[in-house]
Scaffold this active site. Sequence first.
Site, PDB file in Angstrom:
ATOM      1  N   LYS A   1       0.866  -1.188   0.000  1.00  0.00           N
ATOM      2  CA  LYS A   1       0.000   0.000   0.000  1.00  0.00           C
ATOM      3  C   LYS A   1       0.893   1.225   0.000  1.00  0.00           C
ATOM      4  O   LYS A   1       2.026   1.181   0.462  1.00  0.00           O
ATOM      5  CB  LYS A   1      -0.878   0.016   1.264  1.00  0.00           C
ATOM      6  CG  LYS A   1      -2.107   0.877   1.131  1.00  0.00           C
ATOM      7  CD  LYS A   1      -3.227   0.176   0.386  1.00  0.00           C
ATOM      8  CE  LYS A   1      -4.445   1.045   0.228  1.00  0.00           C
ATOM      9  NZ  LYS A   1      -5.611   0.276  -0.240  1.00  0.00           N
TER      10      LYS A   1
HETATM   11  P1  NAD Z   1     -12.959   8.395  -2.336  1.00  0.00           P
HETATM   12  O1  NAD Z   1     -11.914   9.403  -2.032  1.00  0.00           O
HETATM   13  O2  NAD Z   1     -13.433   8.229  -3.736  1.00  0.00           O
HETATM   14  O3  NAD Z   1     -14.245   8.600  -1.428  1.00  0.00           O
HETATM   15  C1  NAD Z   1     -14.214   8.808  -0.047  1.00  0.00           C
HETATM   16  C2  NAD Z   1     -15.475   9.573   0.296  1.00  0.00           C
HETATM   17  O4  NAD Z   1     -15.588   9.686   1.713  1.00  0.00           O
HETATM   18  C3  NAD Z   1     -15.477  11.003  -0.267  1.00  0.00           C
HETATM   19  O5  NAD Z   1     -16.709  11.289  -0.856  1.00  0.00           O
HETATM   20  C4  NAD Z   1     -15.222  11.861   0.978  1.00  0.00           C
HETATM   21  O6  NAD Z   1     -15.788  13.158   0.888  1.00  0.00           O
HETATM   22  C5  NAD Z   1     -15.910  11.031   2.048  1.00  0.00           C
HETATM   23  N1  NAD Z   1     -15.416  11.321   3.389  1.00  0.00           N
HETATM   24  C6  NAD Z   1     -14.205  11.736   3.781  1.00  0.00           C
HETATM   25  N2  NAD Z   1     -14.159  11.916   5.100  1.00  0.00           N
HETATM   26  C7  NAD Z   1     -15.387  11.597   5.557  1.00  0.00           C
HETATM   27  C8  NAD Z   1     -15.971  11.591   6.843  1.00  0.00           C
HETATM   28  N3  NAD Z   1     -15.290  11.942   7.917  1.00  0.00           N
HETATM   29  N4  NAD Z   1     -17.256  11.203   6.961  1.00  0.00           N
HETATM   30  C9  NAD Z   1     -17.966  10.834   5.879  1.00  0.00           C
HETATM   31  N5  NAD Z   1     -17.459  10.835   4.631  1.00  0.00           N
HETATM   32  C10 NAD Z   1     -16.187  11.222   4.479  1.00  0.00           C
HETATM   33  O7  NAD Z   1     -12.348   7.025  -1.768  1.00  0.00           O
HETATM   34  P2  NAD Z   1     -12.752   5.544  -2.178  1.00  0.00           P
HETATM   35  O8  NAD Z   1     -11.817   5.096  -3.241  1.00  0.00           O
HETATM   36  O9  NAD Z   1     -14.210   5.448  -2.369  1.00  0.00           O
HETATM   37  O10 NAD Z   1     -12.301   4.760  -0.846  1.00  0.00           O
HETATM   38  C11 NAD Z   1     -13.130   4.707   0.304  1.00  0.00           C
HETATM   39  C12 NAD Z   1     -12.668   3.548   1.187  1.00  0.00           C
HETATM   40  O11 NAD Z   1     -12.726   2.341   0.429  1.00  0.00           O
HETATM   41  C13 NAD Z   1     -11.257   3.644   1.728  1.00  0.00           C
HETATM   42  O12 NAD Z   1     -11.198   3.045   3.002  1.00  0.00           O
HETATM   43  C14 NAD Z   1     -10.470   2.803   0.750  1.00  0.00           C
HETATM   44  O13 NAD Z   1      -9.274   2.295   1.315  1.00  0.00           O
HETATM   45  C15 NAD Z   1     -11.462   1.707   0.462  1.00  0.00           C
HETATM   46  N6  NAD Z   1     -11.226   0.994  -0.793  1.00  0.00           N
HETATM   47  C16 NAD Z   1     -11.240   1.628  -1.995  1.00  0.00           C
HETATM   48  C17 NAD Z   1     -11.045   0.903  -3.162  1.00  0.00           C
HETATM   49  C18 NAD Z   1     -11.129   1.531  -4.526  1.00  0.00           C
HETATM   50  O14 NAD Z   1     -11.101   0.773  -5.517  1.00  0.00           O
HETATM   51  N7  NAD Z   1     -11.239   2.823  -4.672  1.00  0.00           N
HETATM   52  C19 NAD Z   1     -10.804  -0.483  -3.098  1.00  0.00           C
HETATM   53  C20 NAD Z   1     -10.806  -1.102  -1.856  1.00  0.00           C
HETATM   54  C21 NAD Z   1     -11.020  -0.360  -0.705  1.00  0.00           C
END
Ligand code: NAD
Length: 476
Positions: free
Chosen positions: A107
């Site tokens: 990561k």
């Molecule tokens: P992203 O940046 O696209 O979205 C995150 C969202 O959460 C944003 O809309 C942001 O405004 C919101 N946010 C931030 N702080 C917040 C808070 N305190 N309360 C509520 N909402 C809040 O990120 P993502 O890619 O969707 O990733 C989200 C999670 O999923 C992370 O934990 C990431 O590690 C995990 N994840 C993502 C992927 C992927 O393919 N993108 C894959 C596996 C796991």
Amino acid sequence: MTTVKEPSFRESVDLMFNRAVALMDLSPGLEEKIRVCNATYTVRFGVRLRGAIHTFTGYRSVHSEHMEPVKGGIRYALGVNQDEVEALAALMTYKCALVDAPFGGSKGGLAIDPRQYDEHELELITRRFAYELAKRDLIHPSQNVPAPDMGTSEREMAWIADQYARMNTTDINARACVTGKPLNAGGIAGRVEATGRGVQFALQEFFRHPQDAAHAGLSGDLDGKRIIVQGLGNVGYHAAKFLSEEDGAKITGIIEHDGALFSPEGLNVEAVREWIVRHGGVTGYPDARHRAEGASVLEEECDILIPAAMEGVINLDNAERIKAPLIIEAANGPVTAGADDVLRAKGTVIIPDMYANAGGVTVSYFEWVKNLSHIRFGRMQRRQEEARHELLVNELERLDRYLGGAWSMTPDFKKKYLKGAGELELVRSGLDDTMRTAYQAMQEVWHEREDVEDLRTAAYLVSISKVASSYRAKGL
Ligand code: NAD
């Protein structure tokens, strides 16, 4: 206020790991070898922006190299630190093993608030970060393959791929150095939606097992289920969209960084997303009640809670008040080890992160294979498949004419049957298969072993035993 000290994210992952290995019979030392993070590289680099040099701090952790390349996203967020990156790298090891993606765990992260920089500045920063990592083989098609995570998207992945290609002009597999790229830069159909789609497939599979749903006091399927989602970013948006549009679920709450929207009748996910894209948050959205203290909506009555934003949001402070009988961890580490204990004692069913959000790495795996094979999935078979189906349809129609036209195919059947699978259909099918198979592996352990009380421990048991087999095969 919490009186008990909450463990850090990495300690949480280790505690959950330890709970699982206590039920396994691993040779001495192997347990430790699997648990520890092999290496973390910290880089501080400068970029000239707005007439001054700005220094940024980035990390790339490699948790386990029992399979290579190692794989894991790159996160852009102010709070990024070594502990968090190492915890996320460890989860990648277990996640890849669980869904049979042939990678070790890694990561990366950059401590930056991407909202403070314009696109050109972000490109300069990303290219420089990619340069620092690629120089040390921490971005490399056969060694270490990043992907998007919180705060990064296709755009950053395209810059990283281009940077690597500029540094390795004769590497025919250069595009396989990173996944989550845009389609026109070597990406794959269905990668952007993949993690949210995987959450949908995971829930569909959960409800295919009525005895599992009964554990959470639920029955039936997803139709009409009330869902609260935290984070309407890439993962949360796609999960909420598919679950509401395709499965009939009702999104009753959306929690964002600037508060939450709540509507017992169900929110229009598409409209909320558009509002966020235009206004930067949910504040001011006209068609639902807004609550400034967003996190309190985690505690509202619902059937399914989907934390899809960040780690540690369900912790010792609020775990006791969480009412959802079923939590699916779309984010990584949203439930701390302490909260996990509290929720298990309450009988809450948790579908664990390492399984629930594995859709992203699964489709990343397909993209990596596509890049290495230099051909789009379905390109060779699609028309041949259509031609064979047409043969059958023609024959059935001939039979129908012979019988005097008394029987005919429904037009919808004909249209669907004649359409050969393109890349998107194949990717979704591969993802669905992966999510079903991995769920069944976890579920078997959950039900068959009396000492395994929950899906998370079951997931760890399945994945750790696969990692252990890899190490044993290497003679360790
Ligand atoms: P992203 O940046 O696209 O979205 C995150 C969202 O959460 C944003 O809309 C942001 O405004 C919101 N946010 C931030 N702080 C917040 C808070 N305190 N309360 C509520 N909402 C809040 O990120 P993502 O890619 O969707 O990733 C989200 C999670 O999923 C992370 O934990 C990431 O590690 C995990 N994840 C993502 C992927 C992927 O393919 N993108 C894959 C596996 C796991």
